[in-house]
Design an enzyme around this catalytic site. Structure first.
Site, PDB file in Angstrom:
ATOM      1  N   ASP A  36      18.238 -13.857   1.413  1.00  0.00           N
ATOM      2  CA  ASP A  36      17.082 -13.417   2.191  1.00  0.00           C
ATOM      3  C   ASP A  36      16.882 -14.287   3.433  1.00  0.00           C
ATOM      4  O   ASP A  36      16.524 -13.802   4.501  1.00  0.00           O
ATOM      5  CB  ASP A  36      15.812 -13.486   1.339  1.00  0.00           C
ATOM      6  CG  ASP A  36      15.815 -12.412   0.265  1.00  0.00           C
ATOM      7  OD1 ASP A  36      16.790 -11.631   0.223  1.00  0.00           O
ATOM      8  OD2 ASP A  36      14.846 -12.368  -0.522  1.00  0.00           O
ATOM      9  N   ALA A  37      17.123 -15.584   3.277  1.00  0.00           N
ATOM     10  CA  ALA A  37      16.872 -16.510   4.383  1.00  0.00           C
ATOM     11  C   ALA A  37      17.740 -16.170   5.595  1.00  0.00           C
ATOM     12  O   ALA A  37      17.291 -16.232   6.739  1.00  0.00           O
ATOM     13  CB  ALA A  37      17.117 -17.949   3.934  1.00  0.00           C
ATOM     14  N   ASP A  40      16.287 -13.099   7.224  1.00  0.00           N
ATOM     15  CA  ASP A  40      15.086 -13.461   7.984  1.00  0.00           C
ATOM     16  C   ASP A  40      15.454 -14.139   9.303  1.00  0.00           C
ATOM     17  O   ASP A  40      14.839 -13.900  10.330  1.00  0.00           O
ATOM     18  CB  ASP A  40      14.193 -14.408   7.164  1.00  0.00           C
ATOM     19  CG  ASP A  40      13.601 -13.700   5.956  1.00  0.00           C
ATOM     20  OD1 ASP A  40      13.618 -12.451   5.948  1.00  0.00           O
ATOM     21  OD2 ASP A  40      13.137 -14.393   5.032  1.00  0.00           O
ATOM     22  N   SER A  85       8.124  26.105   0.082  1.00  0.00           N
ATOM     23  CA  SER A  85       7.662  25.553  -1.195  1.00  0.00           C
ATOM     24  C   SER A  85       8.617  25.992  -2.287  1.00  0.00           C
ATOM     25  O   SER A  85       9.488  26.833  -2.079  1.00  0.00           O
ATOM     26  CB  SER A  85       6.238  26.006  -1.480  1.00  0.00           C
ATOM     27  OG  SER A  85       6.158  27.393  -1.333  1.00  0.00           O
ATOM     28  N   LEU A  86       8.444  25.432  -3.442  1.00  0.00           N
ATOM     29  CA  LEU A  86       9.318  25.743  -4.571  1.00  0.00           C
ATOM     30  C   LEU A  86       8.519  26.519  -5.596  1.00  0.00           C
ATOM     31  O   LEU A  86       7.377  26.163  -5.880  1.00  0.00           O
ATOM     32  CB  LEU A  86       9.775  24.446  -5.232  1.00  0.00           C
ATOM     33  CG  LEU A  86      10.915  23.668  -4.588  1.00  0.00           C
ATOM     34  CD1 LEU A  86      11.064  22.320  -5.263  1.00  0.00           C
ATOM     35  CD2 LEU A  86      12.208  24.452  -4.701  1.00  0.00           C
ATOM     36  N   LYS A 118      12.997  16.067  -9.760  1.00  0.00           N
ATOM     37  CA  LYS A 118      11.915  16.460  -8.863  1.00  0.00           C
ATOM     38  C   LYS A 118      11.017  15.245  -8.680  1.00  0.00           C
ATOM     39  O   LYS A 118      10.212  14.908  -9.548  1.00  0.00           O
ATOM     40  CB  LYS A 118      11.129  17.632  -9.436  1.00  0.00           C
ATOM     41  CG  LYS A 118      10.071  18.102  -8.459  1.00  0.00           C
ATOM     42  CD  LYS A 118       9.420  19.385  -8.903  1.00  0.00           C
ATOM     43  CE  LYS A 118       8.452  19.888  -7.858  1.00  0.00           C
ATOM     44  NZ  LYS A 118       7.418  18.916  -7.507  1.00  0.00           N
ATOM     45  N   GLU A 176      11.591  13.139   0.074  1.00  0.00           N
ATOM     46  CA  GLU A 176      10.335  12.780  -0.567  1.00  0.00           C
ATOM     47  C   GLU A 176      10.093  11.279  -0.405  1.00  0.00           C
ATOM     48  O   GLU A 176      10.996  10.476  -0.645  1.00  0.00           O
ATOM     49  CB  GLU A 176      10.462  13.154  -2.043  1.00  0.00           C
ATOM     50  CG  GLU A 176       9.211  13.418  -2.766  1.00  0.00           C
ATOM     51  CD  GLU A 176       8.710  14.867  -2.715  1.00  0.00           C
ATOM     52  OE1 GLU A 176       7.678  15.106  -3.323  1.00  0.00           O
ATOM     53  OE2 GLU A 176       9.340  15.738  -2.058  1.00  0.00           O
ATOM     54  N   CYS A 412     -16.982 -10.655 -33.151  1.00  0.00           N
ATOM     55  CA  CYS A 412     -15.788  -9.956 -33.600  1.00  0.00           C
ATOM     56  C   CYS A 412     -16.164  -8.956 -34.691  1.00  0.00           C
ATOM     57  O   CYS A 412     -16.786  -9.346 -35.689  1.00  0.00           O
ATOM     58  CB  CYS A 412     -14.768 -10.958 -34.130  1.00  0.00           C
ATOM     59  SG  CYS A 412     -13.368 -10.181 -34.940  1.00  0.00           S
ATOM     60  N   CYS A 430     -12.031 -12.796 -29.743  1.00  0.00           N
ATOM     61  CA  CYS A 430     -12.629 -13.312 -30.969  1.00  0.00           C
ATOM     62  C   CYS A 430     -12.228 -14.778 -31.080  1.00  0.00           C
ATOM     63  O   CYS A 430     -11.062 -15.132 -30.893  1.00  0.00           O
ATOM     64  CB  CYS A 430     -12.082 -12.516 -32.149  1.00  0.00           C
ATOM     65  SG  CYS A 430     -12.171 -13.378 -33.721  1.00  0.00           S
TER      66      CYS A 430
HETATM   67  O1  D41 Z   1      12.254  16.134  -5.405  1.00  0.00           O
HETATM   68  C1  D41 Z   1      11.545  17.003  -4.887  1.00  0.00           C
HETATM   69  N1  D41 Z   1      10.235  16.876  -4.931  1.00  0.00           N
HETATM   70  C2  D41 Z   1      12.164  18.174  -4.199  1.00  0.00           C
HETATM   71  C3  D41 Z   1      11.371  18.995  -3.440  1.00  0.00           C
HETATM   72  C4  D41 Z   1      13.556  18.458  -4.310  1.00  0.00           C
HETATM   73  N2  D41 Z   1      14.382  17.659  -5.034  1.00  0.00           N
HETATM   74  N3  D41 Z   1      14.069  19.517  -3.682  1.00  0.00           N
HETATM   75  C5  D41 Z   1      13.296  20.346  -2.917  1.00  0.00           C
HETATM   76  N4  D41 Z   1      13.873  21.382  -2.304  1.00  0.00           N
HETATM   77  C6  D41 Z   1      13.139  22.206  -1.567  1.00  0.00           C
HETATM   78  C7  D41 Z   1      13.803  23.367  -0.908  1.00  0.00           C
HETATM   79  C8  D41 Z   1      14.799  24.024  -1.812  1.00  0.00           C
HETATM   80  C9  D41 Z   1      12.785  24.383  -0.507  1.00  0.00           C
HETATM   81  C10 D41 Z   1      14.507  22.877   0.318  1.00  0.00           C
HETATM   82  C11 D41 Z   1      11.901  20.098  -2.776  1.00  0.00           C
HETATM   83  C12 D41 Z   1      11.177  20.990  -1.963  1.00  0.00           C
HETATM   84  N5  D41 Z   1      11.812  22.030  -1.365  1.00  0.00           N
HETATM   85  C13 D41 Z   1       9.739  20.868  -1.717  1.00  0.00           C
HETATM   86  N6  D41 Z   1       9.036  19.755  -1.690  1.00  0.00           N
HETATM   87  C14 D41 Z   1       7.768  20.045  -1.422  1.00  0.00           C
HETATM   88  C15 D41 Z   1       7.653  21.375  -1.278  1.00  0.00           C
HETATM   89  C16 D41 Z   1       8.900  21.892  -1.447  1.00  0.00           C
END
Ligand code: D41
Length: 675
Positions: A36-37, A40, A85-86, A118, A176, A412, A430
């Site tokens: 680390d040093a 830094d 969205s999924l 996920k 994410e 107690c 206690c």
């Molecule tokens: O790990 C996740 N949260 C994740 C989110 C993931 N592994 N894959 C994702 N793939 C998608 C698509 C297929 C639509 C590209 C996602 C999300 N979407 C997602 N995260 C938030 C909304 C959608």
């Protein structure tokens, strides 16, 4: 003069590349290659150059990760390609239906998918222009998000510059942001030490940290990033064939990608992956709330298209919720091994994460007050893996009239001794010590526990009877137990009495580390017990060591040293130890740490990984023997692993070892090495 600037410019560029390379090694590969040093020092030198020649500062300089001024508000950013969205699945039949729709859409019999964790974090999009990180945004509603560029720059695992000579003009990486479990625990410890609000889970902590208008605050919160997709892009290098290869490509650009991503085949492949990850969930370094399946072929993905805002080619298979709502019926107070009084909620039974929960910890009086928990309230209960379920919060709207405020008793509940709370502690204790039956029972259970003396069969119910009938008072009394005394107890057949006497007899042969741990000295856990045993080598040396000597041992601080010294000052404790030795409890001793260095530690510097079931040795035994000779036992196989010890039914570690060409040992091979 210009020559000098040019020289400085080159030096700065070299330092930036080096610093980012070490960032990658440290934060993404988890394999730092310099102290680390030194890191830094490089950062300081770069800062000095940029301070003297501000015209040399670049947007992708690692110095720009921290120190930006707070914002008044976040700007809006419109995603060039919406962040979809999924759709969710909870039960197997929903996954089956997904696979059927995909196969019908593609007119295929069997489809290859990728399966990945996920992450339970916040979706973001990172925009790289000519290889330099330009802007980053939250997902928002999928069409517009907030510009959190400055906050994202503080995340060390996000590259500021792509490590390629000919970067694409544009690349948007999606993924994410999350907080690793260990960083979450540390943050909450800090929050509580500062008297500030703790976060309920890693997701909230990550969200709270990313939403800061002051990037200086975000910089203090260890966040991390995992990539799972690509948005807008004109990168000719980007693989066009499969999602899996696209992830590999992102990984080659130094983006973190989960090690758990797999290509799997058909519905059985999906469900098997779900179970495997579910079983591993608690051991993963990050929180996940399910897995995501995606059709692997990008051509097929395109063919399947979208329904409203979700792709038809992907689905999230969620884990069952690990939080549930129920009614708090009453609050009991439990007495722990060290006398700690823990308020425990008695609950209307509720199903959480696969088990029925009837009790949940409320931790201590401050927590009850902070959450304002009252008897009769409706509460949210959380169960995380093997951890004791806890009450997370009260559902304020559901409080019935007459809900009762709870106060911790001043005495107690088991022995009636006064309960005191030291100013430095969160819990009341206690003061009855080993005169308190509750503390005595817990001390005996700890002494007999698997990782201590490992007395099989000496459980709750037996210990309750032995203590309540005054047959056993101290651990030494266990070694005087005869079959007759045991067989007289309730629900105890001759055979089980015999088994227990045998188990007690067998436990006499132990290790110094186990014995020290078994004593239940305050602040001495398993790791500390091992350190003490390894460094001092004998119980007499440990008993003779004063606080100063103890603090010379690495990882032993003043608090631990004082607890150990105090424990052995107590005449009663010395007496019990003497009796234990007299009844034949024994272990091997050695000269102390000097024995474990140099040539006397033949396995020093060697890393082992164990997989599968060995014919005669337990995993613990093998680990202890390897460590006793200076070796290290690790949980996962990497290029740095020296040996993989393989037993029956080995896991994926075996495959990995084979693919990396690591030396494999069976039990006999290990024994030979241990000789
Ligand atoms: O790990 C996740 N949260 C994740 C989110 C993931 N592994 N894959 C994702 N793939 C998608 C698509 C297929 C639509 C590209 C996602 C999300 N979407 C997602 N995260 C938030 C909304 C959608």
């Amino acid at each position: 003069m210009h020559d000098n600037i040019e020289k400085m410019n080159q030096r700065a560029q070299m330092l930036r590349a080096e610093i980012e390379r070490h960032n990658y090694r440290y934060y993404v590969l988890d394999a730092p290659s310099i102290p680390d040093a030194d890191y830094d020092q490089m950062l300081r030198e770069l800062q000095q150059i940029e301070q003297s020649y501000p015209q040399l500062i670049t947007a992708d300089s690692p110095t720009q990760r921290v120190g930006a001024a707070p914002l008044k508000a976040f700007a809006q950013i419109t995603h060039s390609i919406p962040m979809l969205s999924l759709s969710n699945a909870f039960e197997d039949p929903e996954v089956e239906a997904f696979d059927r729709r995909v196969r019908e859409g593609l007119a295929a019999d069997c489809v290859e998918y990728t399966a990945e964790p996920k992450f339970d974090g916040l979706a973001v999009s990172l925009r790289y222009e000519n290889g330099v990180f330009k802007t980053g945004a939250t997902r928002g509603d999928g069409y517009t998000g907030e510009d959190i560029t400055l906050n994202l720059k503080t995340i060390r695992s996000i590259p500021l510059k792509l490590p390629v000579n000919h970067p694409p003009a544009l690349l948007e990486v999606r993924g994410e942001v999350l907080m690793l479990k260990k960083d979450f625990l540390r943050l909450n410890q800090q929050q509580s030490a500062k008297g500030e609000k703790e976060f309920a889970n890693p997701r909230n902590a990550a969200a709270g940290s990313l939403r800061q208008l002051d990037p200086g605050i975000t910089a203090t919160r260890h966040l991390t990033f995992f990539a799972y997709g690509v948005g807008q892009c004109d990168d000719a290098q980007l693989p066009q064939d499969t999602h899996h290869n696209m992830l590999r490509y992102l990984s080659s650009l130094h983006f973190p990608v989960s090690k758990e991503c797999r290509a799997v085949t058909g519905l059985p492949g999906l469900l098997e992956y779900y179970r495997t990850i579910g079983a591993k969930r608690d051991d993963l370094p990050y929180a996940i709330d399910g897995v995501v399946y995606k059709v692997n072929s990008l051509l097929f993905q395109e063919k399947l298209g979208f329904v409203s805002r979700a792709p038809r080619f992907a689905i999230a298979h969620k884990f069952p919720a690990q939080e549930a709502m129920t009614q708090l019926l009453d609050i009991d107070v439990q007495v722990g091994r060290t006398g700690a009084l823990t308020p425990v909620a008695r609950l209307q039974p509720v199903f959480v994460g696969g088990v029925t929960v009837t009790n949940a910890t409320l931790h201590n009086a401050d927590e009850i007050e902070r959450k304002d928990v009252r008897i009769g309230d409706t509460v949210i209960v959380r169960r995380a893996g093997d951890v004791i379920p806890e009450v997370v919060a009260v559902v304020a709207e559901k409080r019935p009239p007459g809900a009762l405020v709870f106060t911790l008793p001043a005495h107690c509940p088991v022995c009636g001794a006064k309960a005191v709370r030291l100013p430095s502690e969160a819990v009341a204790r206690c003061t009855g010590g080993l005169f308190c039956p509750a503390q005595r029972k817990q001390a005996l259970l700890h002494f007999a526990s698997r990782r201590a003396m490992d007395i099989e069969g000496l459980g709750d119910r037996l210990v309750d009877q032995l203590v309540d009938q005054a047959i056993v008072r101290t651990p030494a009394d266990l070694y005087r137990l005869g079959i007759a005394a045991l067989a007289n107890l309730e629900r105890m057949a001759d055979k089980s009495a015999n088994n227990i006497v045998n188990a007690i007899e067998k436990s006499k042969r132990t290790t110094l580390a186990r014995f020290i741990y078994a004593l239940g000295i305050r602040n001495v856990g398993e790791a500390t017990a091992k350190d003490l045993a390894a460094h001092l080598g004998s119980l007499d040396r440990l008993m003779a060591a004063d606080s100063e000597r103890l603090q010379q041992i690495p990882d032993v601080g003043p608090v631990v040293a004082q607890s150990v010294a105090d424990f052995f000052t107590e005449a009663h404790n010395r007496e019990v130890i003497e009796q234990l030795r007299a009844s034949g409890v024994q272990w091997d001793e050695h000269e102390g740490k000097s024995l474990l260095t140099g040539t006397a530690a033949p396995l020093s510097g060697k890393t082992f990984v164990l997989t599968g079931t060995l014919p005669t040795m337990s995993r613990e035994e093998a680990k202890e023997k390897i460590e006793a000779l200076g070796g290290k036992v690790s949980g996962s196989v990497s290029k740095k692993t020296d040996y993989v010890v393989v037993g029956a039914d080995p896991g994926s570690k075996y495959d990995k070892a084979v693919s990396l060409g690591i030396t494999l040992l069976d039990e006999a091979g290990l024994q030979a090495l241990l000789q």
